[in-house]
Write an enzyme that holds these catalytic residues in place. Sequence first.
Site, short mmCIF file in Angstrom:
data_model
loop_
_atom_site.label_atom_id
_atom_site.label_comp_id
_atom_site.label_asym_id
_atom_site.label_seq_id
_atom_site.Cartn_x
_atom_site.Cartn_y
_atom_site.Cartn_z
N GLY A 36 -3.09 -5.18 2.96
CA GLY A 36 -2.52 -4.87 1.59
C GLY A 36 -1.57 -5.98 1.14
O GLY A 36 -0.68 -5.84 0.19
N LYS A 83 1.74 -11.99 11.98
CA LYS A 83 0.65 -11.52 11.21
C LYS A 83 -0.60 -12.11 11.98
O LYS A 83 -1.82 -11.39 11.75
CB LYS A 83 0.83 -11.97 9.73
CG LYS A 83 1.85 -11.49 8.99
CD LYS A 83 1.36 -10.11 8.69
CE LYS A 83 2.42 -9.53 7.73
NZ LYS A 83 2.35 -9.97 6.23
N CYS A 140 -1.01 24.62 6.11
CA CYS A 140 -1.78 23.81 5.39
C CYS A 140 -3.24 24.35 5.35
O CYS A 140 -3.73 25.01 6.56
CB CYS A 140 -1.83 22.34 5.69
SG CYS A 140 -2.52 21.85 7.33
N GLN A 163 3.80 -14.02 2.67
CA GLN A 163 2.68 -13.84 1.82
C GLN A 163 2.49 -15.05 0.72
O GLN A 163 1.98 -14.83 -0.55
CB GLN A 163 2.54 -12.57 1.28
CG GLN A 163 2.33 -11.44 2.17
CD GLN A 163 2.55 -10.39 1.47
OE1 GLN A 163 2.36 -10.05 0.36
NE2 GLN A 163 2.70 -9.18 2.50
N LEU A 210 -5.98 -2.84 7.89
CA LEU A 210 -4.62 -2.79 8.57
C LEU A 210 -3.73 -1.75 7.96
O LEU A 210 -3.12 -2.44 6.88
CB LEU A 210 -4.28 -4.06 8.81
CG LEU A 210 -5.09 -4.87 9.89
CD1 LEU A 210 -6.44 -5.13 9.63
CD2 LEU A 210 -4.37 -6.07 10.04
#
Length: 486
Positions: A289, A267, A458, A298, A185
Amino acid sequence: MLFLIKFFPEITVKSKVVRRRMSRRLKDNLYRVLRPLDGGLRIFSHWDKITVQTTVTDAAVLDDMRTVLASTPGIACFFCSEAREFDTLEDIARLAAEASLARIRGRSFVVRCKRSGQHDFTSHDIERYVGGYLLQHGDDCRVDLHQPEVTVLLEVHGQTLYLISERVDGLGGFPLGELEPVLSLISGGFDSPVASFLTMKRGMPTHFCFFNLGGRAHELGVKEVAWHLWQRYGASQPVQFVTVPFEAVVAEILDKVDNAQMGVVLKRMMLRAAGRVADQLGIDVLVTGEAVAQVSSQTLTNLSVIDKAADRLVLRPLVTTDKEDIVRLARRIGTDGFAARMPEYCGVISVKPTTRARLYRIEAEEEKFDDGILDAAVAGARYSAIDALAMDEQPQAPVEEFAIPQPDAVIVDIRAPDEQQRRPLQLAGQTVELLPFYRLHSGEQAGLDRQRHYLLYCEKGVMSRLHADFLREEGFRVGVYRPVTA
C-alpha cells in the site's frame, strides 16, 4: 425479478475469445456469490450482457442480491427489471404504462430505450410512441427531455421487452480470477486494504500476508479488515490469510542495525519473507500500500533500494495517490472504520530516518542481521483459509453458541453499520445493542461490563466467534448468538 448485468467497458473491447472467457468467468463468479441467497436462480450469458433470474420476492433478500452485484468485479452497472414478451409497438407502450404510470403521476418524465434485433421500428420510434401513450393515459404528467424527474428505461431484445425499475452502478474492473493471483502485504491501516481492494477489482485473487508486530489484538484487527474485503468484494475465489510472527525480526533490527537505516531494512525483510510465503502459495506478484513520499521510507530512492530485496514483481496500486483520496476510497469500500480504530504498531522508529538510502550501506547493515531469525519467522507462519479464520484461533475452550436468546444475556449486534441498517436484528422482548466489531478491540473501551453476560451476533458467525474468544481472555462473559435459519 430479473437483473440485466452490463459488462465493464474494457471487457467489451477485448477480442471475441477473451470477451467470451471473461463472460464465462463472471457468470461462474455470480453463481458462487448469489447461490447462498437463492439456490434456484438462473444465470444466462449473452454477447452484451448477463441476465440473472430469481423468483425470490423477499425484499431483504433482493436487497442483499443488489449489494452483492454492486460489489462484484467486472460489472459496469446492472438494471432491476421485469421481462415481458410483445408483438407490436402498442404492446410495448401498454406494458410500459402498466409499470410506469404510478411513478410518473404528477411528475415530469422522459422515455429512454435501447433496442437490438430485427424490427420495423427504431429505438427513437419506441421512445416517441411510449412517451405519447404515457402522456395520454397518465395523470397530470409532462415530458421533459432535459431534466426529467423520472426516467422510464426500456430495453428491447428481439421480442422481449425489459421494463427497468432501477439502475445501479457496479465496481467495474475485470471478473475476479481472470488475472493471476497476488499476495498483499496488509497491515490494517488505510493504505494496504485500499491497495488490496484495487487488485481485487482488477480481477486478481488477492491473498493476505500479515506481519504481526502487536500480538493477538493486532492480528485480530487485521483479520477483520481482510475478512471484510474478501466477504464484500472477493468471495467468489478462495484465498489464504497468512500470519508471519515478526516481533523477533524487529528486535534484531533494533539491536543490530544503524538507527537511520532501520526503516528501509525492515521493509526489505518483509519483502524477503513475503516472497517465501508467495512461493508456498505459487504466487509471482506482491502488493503493498505504499505511496511515494507519504513517509520517509517511501521516497523514490528508498523504494528503489527496498525493491532490490524482492525476487519478483512488486505492485503499488496507490503509488501516486494522495492520502485524502485513499481515505475517501477507504470510506467508500467500508474499511475506514477499521483503519481509524487500528492501533499504530510501528516496527521501528528512527530519530533521523534516511530518505536517500544507498544499497551498499543497507547491505552492510544487513550483514549484521542473524538470517536465522528471519528463517524462523517464515517457518512459523500460519496459513488459514480466509473463510475459516475463526476456526484458526484455537481457543482453549469452545465458545458457547446459543440458537435462542438467553434470559440473562444482552444481545450485541457487531455487524458493520451498513449491514445493521439494511437488515436490523429484531428480537421480540429482547434489547439489542449495536456495537460494530471494529470497536471491540478492548472490552473496556467498548463500554462492556464484566458483570454482564453478552452474546455477540453477526450473520456469518466469523467475527462473533473471533471476538467472543478474545473478550473472554480479557475477563468478560461472552458467547455467540447463532439463530437457526430456515
